[in-house]
Write a protein that holds these residues in place. Structure first.
Motif, mmCIF file in Angstrom:
data_model
loop_
_atom_site.group_PDB
_atom_site.id
_atom_site.type_symbol
_atom_site.label_atom_id
_atom_site.label_comp_id
_atom_site.label_asym_id
_atom_site.label_seq_id
_atom_site.Cartn_x
_atom_site.Cartn_y
_atom_site.Cartn_z
ATOM 1 N N SER A 75 -54.503 -25.146 47.689
ATOM 2 C CA SER A 75 -54.642 -24.022 48.508
ATOM 3 C C SER A 75 -55.823 -23.567 48.280
ATOM 4 O O SER A 75 -57.014 -22.875 48.826
ATOM 5 C CB SER A 75 -53.654 -23.193 48.415
ATOM 6 N N PHE A 76 -55.708 -23.172 46.614
ATOM 7 C CA PHE A 76 -56.889 -22.276 46.153
ATOM 8 C C PHE A 76 -57.957 -23.077 45.868
ATOM 9 O O PHE A 76 -60.056 -22.756 45.907
ATOM 10 C CB PHE A 76 -57.101 -22.856 44.345
ATOM 11 N N GLN A 77 -58.068 -24.350 45.998
ATOM 12 C CA GLN A 77 -59.927 -25.119 46.611
ATOM 13 C C GLN A 77 -59.612 -24.952 48.397
ATOM 14 O O GLN A 77 -61.152 -24.273 48.040
ATOM 15 C CB GLN A 77 -59.685 -27.161 46.211
ATOM 16 N N SER A 78 -58.942 -25.339 48.434
ATOM 17 C CA SER A 78 -59.355 -24.651 50.413
ATOM 18 C C SER A 78 -59.781 -23.200 50.873
ATOM 19 O O SER A 78 -61.247 -23.328 51.193
ATOM 20 C CB SER A 78 -58.115 -24.743 51.258
ATOM 21 N N ILE A 79 -59.538 -21.883 49.650
ATOM 22 C CA ILE A 79 -59.945 -20.870 49.656
ATOM 23 C C ILE A 79 -61.651 -21.074 48.584
ATOM 24 O O ILE A 79 -62.482 -19.967 49.274
ATOM 25 C CB ILE A 79 -59.004 -19.574 49.147
ATOM 26 N N SER A 110 -52.979 -26.645 54.652
ATOM 27 C CA SER A 110 -54.584 -25.767 53.572
ATOM 28 C C SER A 110 -56.067 -25.752 53.667
ATOM 29 O O SER A 110 -55.638 -24.431 53.906
ATOM 30 C CB SER A 110 -54.265 -25.813 52.136
ATOM 31 N N TYR A 111 -56.440 -26.896 54.371
ATOM 32 C CA TYR A 111 -57.152 -26.510 54.544
ATOM 33 C C TYR A 111 -57.920 -25.821 56.492
ATOM 34 O O TYR A 111 -59.316 -26.131 55.903
ATOM 35 C CB TYR A 111 -58.283 -28.283 54.586
ATOM 36 N N ILE A 112 -56.991 -25.790 57.285
ATOM 37 C CA ILE A 112 -57.390 -25.853 58.325
ATOM 38 C C ILE A 112 -58.081 -24.399 58.085
ATOM 39 O O ILE A 112 -58.971 -24.428 59.627
ATOM 40 C CB ILE A 112 -55.915 -25.725 59.225
ATOM 41 N N THR A 113 -57.033 -23.473 57.863
ATOM 42 C CA THR A 113 -57.978 -22.293 57.708
ATOM 43 C C THR A 113 -57.818 -21.573 55.870
ATOM 44 O O THR A 113 -57.013 -22.070 55.652
ATOM 45 C CB THR A 113 -57.781 -21.172 58.692
ATOM 46 N N ILE A 114 -58.482 -20.301 56.052
ATOM 47 C CA ILE A 114 -57.984 -19.801 54.575
ATOM 48 C C ILE A 114 -56.857 -19.295 54.768
ATOM 49 O O ILE A 114 -55.824 -18.845 53.374
ATOM 50 C CB ILE A 114 -58.685 -18.894 54.178
ATOM 51 N N ILE A 115 -55.761 -19.111 56.646
ATOM 52 C CA ILE A 115 -54.818 -18.137 56.294
ATOM 53 C C ILE A 115 -53.421 -19.551 56.070
ATOM 54 O O ILE A 115 -53.057 -18.597 54.740
ATOM 55 C CB ILE A 115 -54.215 -18.180 57.839
ATOM 56 N N PRO A 116 -53.457 -20.692 56.336
ATOM 57 C CA PRO A 116 -52.074 -21.196 55.859
ATOM 58 C C PRO A 116 -52.380 -21.718 54.322
ATOM 59 O O PRO A 116 -51.503 -21.800 53.621
ATOM 60 C CB PRO A 116 -52.171 -22.959 56.598
ATOM 61 N N ILE A 143 -53.264 -19.370 51.829
ATOM 62 C CA ILE A 143 -52.937 -18.424 51.703
ATOM 63 C C ILE A 143 -51.409 -18.317 51.713
ATOM 64 O O ILE A 143 -50.440 -17.649 50.511
ATOM 65 C CB ILE A 143 -53.349 -17.122 52.554
ATOM 66 N N ILE A 144 -50.629 -18.415 53.253
ATOM 67 C CA ILE A 144 -49.277 -18.214 53.204
ATOM 68 C C ILE A 144 -49.145 -19.426 51.864
ATOM 69 O O ILE A 144 -47.605 -19.267 51.269
ATOM 70 C CB ILE A 144 -49.349 -18.314 54.629
ATOM 71 N N PHE A 145 -49.837 -19.986 50.944
ATOM 72 C CA PHE A 145 -48.973 -21.816 51.268
ATOM 73 C C PHE A 145 -48.913 -20.730 49.296
ATOM 74 O O PHE A 145 -48.181 -21.495 48.953
ATOM 75 C CB PHE A 145 -49.540 -22.511 51.194
ATOM 76 N N LEU A 146 -49.291 -19.759 49.173
ATOM 77 C CA LEU A 146 -49.486 -19.178 47.678
ATOM 78 C C LEU A 146 -48.189 -18.205 47.542
ATOM 79 O O LEU A 146 -48.095 -17.716 45.525
ATOM 80 C CB LEU A 146 -50.983 -19.135 47.413
ATOM 81 N N VAL A 147 -48.197 -17.921 48.408
ATOM 82 C CA VAL A 147 -47.616 -16.850 48.765
ATOM 83 C C VAL A 147 -45.869 -17.176 49.024
ATOM 84 O O VAL A 147 -45.022 -16.646 48.246
ATOM 85 C CB VAL A 147 -47.525 -16.085 49.452
ATOM 86 N N ILE A 148 -45.672 -18.398 49.792
ATOM 87 C CA ILE A 148 -44.074 -18.521 50.359
ATOM 88 C C ILE A 148 -43.512 -19.430 49.579
ATOM 89 O O ILE A 148 -44.027 -21.014 48.999
ATOM 90 C CB ILE A 148 -44.026 -19.200 51.634
ATOM 91 N N ALA A 149 -42.299 -19.290 49.059
ATOM 92 C CA ALA A 149 -42.120 -20.857 48.119
ATOM 93 C C ALA A 149 -41.148 -21.110 49.926
ATOM 94 O O ALA A 149 -41.048 -21.090 50.821
ATOM 95 C CB ALA A 149 -40.564 -20.095 47.261
ATOM 96 N N PRO A 150 -41.388 -23.320 48.782
ATOM 97 C CA PRO A 150 -41.256 -23.322 47.346
ATOM 98 C C PRO A 150 -43.279 -24.268 47.366
ATOM 99 O O PRO A 150 -43.174 -24.971 46.724
ATOM 100 C CB PRO A 150 -40.362 -24.904 48.043
ATOM 101 N N TYR A 151 -43.987 -23.739 48.260
ATOM 102 C CA TYR A 151 -44.859 -23.986 48.209
ATOM 103 C C TYR A 151 -45.939 -23.180 47.181
ATOM 104 O O TYR A 151 -46.558 -24.832 47.156
ATOM 105 C CB TYR A 151 -45.644 -24.423 49.540
#
Length: 122
Positions: free
Chosen positions: A42-46, A16-22, A24-32
């Protein structure tokens, strides 16, 4: 815990820290999006990306405003270098700690990320 060929919780948290794209994806996609560690990182990365952007804009504005002072360019090269190294180290430490499954909170933005991950808002 990886589910049916998916990423482990710690791998997803680190990615999730690679860019904000993963992130955001992890915040939207189950089961993540149901994994507390992944949500937090993910929130800390953003939040880290937003903080870096805000600091960069502030430094740029300050540089433009003070451009008339002799040798100010040298000072801002040093400021840019220190800030960039600081954000890089914070980013790297966050990735390493996330890959270990730790709930490592960066100063200021870690608390915000924790509240967001718990659904409490900013």
């Amino acid at each position: 815990m990886a589910g049916s060929g998916g990423l482990s919780e710690t791998a997803a948290a680190a990615i999730s820290y690679i860019t904000i794209i993963p992130a955001i994806i992890f915040l939207v996609i189950a089961p993540y999006n149901r994994m507390p560690l992944v949500r937090f990182h993910s929130f800390q990365s953003i939040a880290l990306a937003v903080a870096w952007f805000v600091v960069w804009i502030a430094i740029t504005i300050l540089h433009v405003v003070l451009h008339f002072i002799p040798l100010i360019g040298i000072l801002f090269v040093l400021v840019d270098l220190v800030v960039s190294i600081g954000f890089f180290v914070a980013w790297l430490v966050a990735i390493i700690r996330a890959s270990r499954g730790e709930w490592f909170k960066l100063p200021v933005i870690g608390d915000i990320a924790q509240r967001m991950a718990r659904g409490q808002g900013i």
